[in-house]
Design a protein around this motif. Structure first.
Motif, PDB file in Angstrom:
ATOM      1  N   GLU A  69     -46.739 -29.848   0.776  1.00 30.22           N
ATOM      2  CA  GLU A  69     -46.815 -29.973  -0.679  1.00 30.22           C
ATOM      3  C   GLU A  69     -46.625 -31.427  -1.113  1.00 30.22           C
ATOM      4  O   GLU A  69     -47.279 -31.897  -2.042  1.00 30.22           O
ATOM      5  CB  GLU A  69     -45.768 -29.080  -1.345  1.00 30.22           C
ATOM      6  CG  GLU A  69     -46.112 -27.604  -1.333  1.00 30.22           C
ATOM      7  CD  GLU A  69     -47.433 -27.307  -2.027  1.00 30.22           C
ATOM      8  OE1 GLU A  69     -47.656 -27.834  -3.133  1.00 30.22           O
ATOM      9  OE2 GLU A  69     -48.235 -26.551  -1.454  1.00 30.22           O
ATOM     10  N   LYS A  79     -49.937 -33.154  -0.387  1.00 28.36           N
ATOM     11  CA  LYS A  79     -50.972 -32.762  -1.350  1.00 28.36           C
ATOM     12  C   LYS A  79     -50.778 -33.493  -2.672  1.00 28.36           C
ATOM     13  O   LYS A  79     -51.744 -33.937  -3.306  1.00 28.36           O
ATOM     14  CB  LYS A  79     -50.929 -31.245  -1.577  1.00 28.36           C
ATOM     15  CG  LYS A  79     -51.389 -30.425  -0.381  1.00 28.36           C
ATOM     16  CD  LYS A  79     -51.169 -28.933  -0.627  1.00 28.36           C
ATOM     17  CE  LYS A  79     -51.491 -28.116   0.622  1.00 28.36           C
ATOM     18  NZ  LYS A  79     -51.203 -26.669   0.414  1.00 28.36           N
ATOM     19  N   PRO A 114     -41.062 -31.711  -4.039  1.00 29.55           N
ATOM     20  CA  PRO A 114     -41.832 -30.702  -3.298  1.00 29.55           C
ATOM     21  C   PRO A 114     -40.987 -30.107  -2.172  1.00 29.55           C
ATOM     22  O   PRO A 114     -40.255 -30.825  -1.479  1.00 29.55           O
ATOM     23  CB  PRO A 114     -43.019 -31.501  -2.747  1.00 29.55           C
ATOM     24  CG  PRO A 114     -43.163 -32.655  -3.681  1.00 29.55           C
ATOM     25  CD  PRO A 114     -41.769 -32.999  -4.108  1.00 29.55           C
ATOM     26  N   GLN A 142     -48.839 -27.348  -8.418  1.00 26.83           N
ATOM     27  CA  GLN A 142     -47.976 -27.653  -7.287  1.00 26.83           C
ATOM     28  C   GLN A 142     -47.074 -26.465  -6.992  1.00 26.83           C
ATOM     29  O   GLN A 142     -46.512 -25.864  -7.896  1.00 26.83           O
ATOM     30  CB  GLN A 142     -47.128 -28.884  -7.624  1.00 26.83           C
ATOM     31  CG  GLN A 142     -46.193 -29.322  -6.522  1.00 26.83           C
ATOM     32  CD  GLN A 142     -45.416 -30.560  -6.922  1.00 26.83           C
ATOM     33  OE1 GLN A 142     -45.970 -31.526  -7.437  1.00 26.83           O
ATOM     34  NE2 GLN A 142     -44.112 -30.528  -6.716  1.00 26.83           N
ATOM     35  N   GLN A 143     -46.957 -26.140  -5.681  1.00 27.38           N
ATOM     36  CA  GLN A 143     -46.010 -25.101  -5.282  1.00 27.38           C
ATOM     37  C   GLN A 143     -44.604 -25.681  -5.358  1.00 27.38           C
ATOM     38  O   GLN A 143     -44.308 -26.727  -4.783  1.00 27.38           O
ATOM     39  CB  GLN A 143     -46.287 -24.640  -3.851  1.00 27.38           C
ATOM     40  CG  GLN A 143     -45.276 -23.604  -3.355  1.00 27.38           C
ATOM     41  CD  GLN A 143     -45.403 -23.349  -1.870  1.00 27.38           C
ATOM     42  OE1 GLN A 143     -46.498 -23.136  -1.371  1.00 27.38           O
ATOM     43  NE2 GLN A 143     -44.286 -23.386  -1.152  1.00 27.38           N
TER      44      GLN A 143
END
Length: 692
Positions: A340, A343, A335, A502-503
């Protein structure tokens, strides 16, 4: 089915695990006794006894990592590992039989489309260079609920196949109903196409693998018919943000000794991390169906973290699970921001907590029960740390405000003095620091001994990078602790988490978002620090390394997410990894293909708009839909109304659900395409990016 005959590695693993348990318990008992001696009342009060018990659990947890690192050091420096599964194909140049077919699965859900297909292309080209491409097929398995992402995936699939001439080698399937998330996606593949293949290699959306590594994995599976799952150890690559670069560096420096230590104790009872691994399809289909946990989510219902459970079920069926710790060419991404990462951890926490429900399930091997407990402790340990700090704070305040009792009830010839031994406390602190940081030094030692320091920028830059990484890990550890504690707590309270995409891009974290995410923790740390400063000044100084990073969590979260800052560290030669000093062909290819653009018209428009307006995309999308079905009159009328709504108000007038309904109906989509091109009203046409 694999036979249940005891293998030589099982006896060795049993002895090694006993040794590890003895070492962990021994060091924990010594440290806990020291902790009791440090306390003013030698751990005799209820509060102090509770503190010692919690401390013991935490010390046992960090001792596991320490002793595994020692085992990893022994494994790597020994130079010969008779149980390394890669040895089974050493010196064997035989190829893969023509009858051996392998599917490479890439499950996606609203991912960054360019990155997914760039990774696919890089792996495809690398595999093509081995001359064994004809024995591999690629499947992009989409659960994307975003209609724009769905259409974009179809376009990227078409263009990828066209550029690689791979229409009979790369396949795309979009699943309409997202049942059981990733595990359900893979199960759906197995039901439809699994019997056509002997093996499947499961990727994440950001996975890349070298073709030669894939071939070696298949050869190892062929050589070892008892193996059901073979897991690689992926290396983190390609991210530019500061926190991601720190994670990548840590993965490269500390990862090898850690995974070698895992292999030392696990052998054929190893981890399965859910991606960058090869699985034998027949036993997977037969034995690895996931049970439905009794009760309601979050601890009941569908199993979220499926990989550990599938490994346990595969082992229960008599097949082995191995970690190819010394096989290279396996890559993933981390991430790009702290938010992120947290999360993702929130989702993993719920999934790992569910594993506790399976701890005493019938027929599982003890090693995999231990892995269930280990996975849960990865997050429960944070709550224990938070509890330890809270109890210690309570003890510190209590010792200040209470009136001392020198002559307790009962016969006593001498007064009982509360005694504080600062030298013992310092000894305990130093011991804990050694347990935490010595594995990092051992990792550096292995790199230097094996002559790998140059790939990290040289010995000096490697050492400076490690010291800087220690500072960063010290700063972020309390922040992670606070959030992981919250995740465990709310999961136990029954709050379920979503499982979104997911970013993966280095976009960075904004100040407002960071304040919203870290604001409550910052306020709590300020109150806690102020209270300690006013009540017990000495305890305040001891705990500064914990609450100061939490107070600074907002700027730390923002600054660490900056790619520009990460690149600055790289220019100074810090946090360099071998893949940067000497990029492998797969990663070079990945970087080139991520920058490529679509050759179809309306490239920058949303996927739904392109599916309606662009004739080529419209035909492509309809050709990939299932055979047209007869619908009821009510459904037909509703879709007709949606067409009119779209024509009048443009695509922005439709909800996500309405767009998906139109995309699922080939006849309706064809009619909408024709009517949009027949629009004469300039305003309406402009909404579809058309000039009337």
């Amino acid at each position: 089915m694999a036979t249940n005959t005891k293998q030589p590695w099982e006896k060795t693993a049993h002895r090694r695990r006993i040794l590890m348990v003895v070492l962990i318990l021994g060091t924990t008992l010594i440290a806990s006794s020291y902790m009791a001696d440090v306390m003013p009342h030698k751990g005799t009060t209820s509060l102090e006894l509770t503190i010692v018990i919690v401390f013991g659990a935490l010390f046992a947890w960090i001792s596991i990592g320490f002793w595994e690192s020692v085992a990893g050091l022994y494994t790597l420096l020994r130079g010969y590992d008779r149980f390394a599964i890669t040895r089974t194909i050493a010196g064997d140049d035989s190829g893969i039989g023509s009858e051996v077919r392998t599917a490479i699965l890439i499950p996606v859900c609203n991912e960054e489309v360019n990155r997914v297909f760039a990774g696919l292309k890089a792996t495809y080209r690398s595999l093509e260079a081995t001359g064994t491409l004809q024995q591999f097929d690629f499947f992009v398995l989409s659960d994307s609920g975003n209609p724009d992402a769905w259409v974009a995936e179809e376009i990227a699939w078409y263009e990828t196949c066209q550029s690689l001439n791979a229409f009979k080698r790369i396949f795309y399937r979009h699943r309409q109903v997202n049942v059981k998330r990733k595990s359900g996606n893979i199960a759906d593949f197995c039901r439809r196409w699994g019997r056509n293949y002997r093996y499947m290699v499961v990727f994440d959306a950001d996975s890349v693998m070298a073709g030669e590594s894939l071939v070696q994995m298949v050869r190892m599976m062929e050589k070892n018919p008892r193996v059901g799952i073979l897991q690689t150890s992926p290396l983190a690559v390609n991210k530019e943000s500061l926190i991601a670069r720190v994670q990548q560096f840590s993965n490269h420096v500390y990862g090898p000794i850690f995974v070698a230590g895992l292999h030392f104790t696990q052998l054929g009872d190893s981890h399965f991390w859910g991606h960058n691994a090869i699985l034998r399809i027949e036993p997977f289909m037969k034995y690895c169906g996931l049970p439905q946990l009794p009760g309601k989510p979050p601890l009941g219902g569908e199993i979220l973290s499926h990989d550990f459970v599938e490994a346990a079920l595969m082992r229960k069926a008599g097949y082995e699970v191995w970690l190819a710790y010394d096989l290279g060419g396996s890559y993933e991404e981390v991430p790009p921001t702290l938010l992120e990462e947290l999360k993702r951890d929130r989702r993993w926490c719920q999934g790992n907590m569910q594993h506790m429900r399976l701890l005493f399930a019938k027929g599982l091997f003890p090693a995999h029960r231990a892995l269930f407990l280990h996975g849960a402790m990865a997050y429960v340990s944070a709550l224990l740390w938070f509890l330890f700090l809270s109890l210690s704070t309570a003890e510190a305040i209590y010792e200040v405000v209470r009136e001392p009792v020198y002559f307790p009830a009962g016969r006593s010839l001498f007064p009982q003095w509360p005694v504080w031994h600062p030298q013992w406390a310092l000894t305990l602190l130093a011991t804990t620091a050694v347990i935490l940081f010595l594995p990092k030094l051992l990792s550096v030692l292995v790199i230097i001994i094996k002559g790998g320091a140059r790939a990290f920028g040289g010995v000096l830059r490697l050492l400076v990078s490690v010291m800087t990484e220690v500072i960063f890990s010290t700063l972020f550890a309390p922040i992670r602790m606070l959030f992981h504690s919250k995740f465990v707590f709310v999961t136990l309270l029954g709050q379920q988490v979503g499982w979104g995409s997911q970013q993966r891009s280095d976009f960075g974290t904004g100040w407002a978002e960071a304040a919203r995410f870290h604001g409550a923790g910052t306020a709590m740390a300020l109150l806690w620090g102020t209270l300690l400063f006013l009540v017990n000044r000495s305890f305040f100084w001891w705990n500064m390394p914990v609450f100061i990073p939490v107070i600074l969590s907002i700027p730390l979260s923002v600054w660490s997410s900056r790619a520009s800052l990460g690149r600055s560290f790289r220019r100074f030669g810090l946090f360099i990894t071998p893949e940067e000093t000497s990029p492998p062909p797969e990663l070079q290819s990945l970087e080139e293909k991520e920058e490529s653009h679509s050759s179809l018209p309306m490239e920058h428009e949303a996927g739904f708009v392109r599916a309606v307006v662009d004739p080529t995309v419209n035909v492509l999308h309809r050709s990939l839909l299932r055979r047209e079905r007869t619908v009821s009159l009510a459904v037909a009328n509703r879709r007709q109304q949606l067409q009119e709504k779209a024509l009048t108000g443009g695509p922005q007038s439709l909800s996500v659900k309405e767009k998906k309904e139109l995309l699922y109906d080939p006849r309706c989509l064809e009619e909408l395409h024709r009517k949009v091109w027949e629009l004469t009203d300039r305003v309406q046409a402009a909404r579809w990016r058309l000039a009337a």
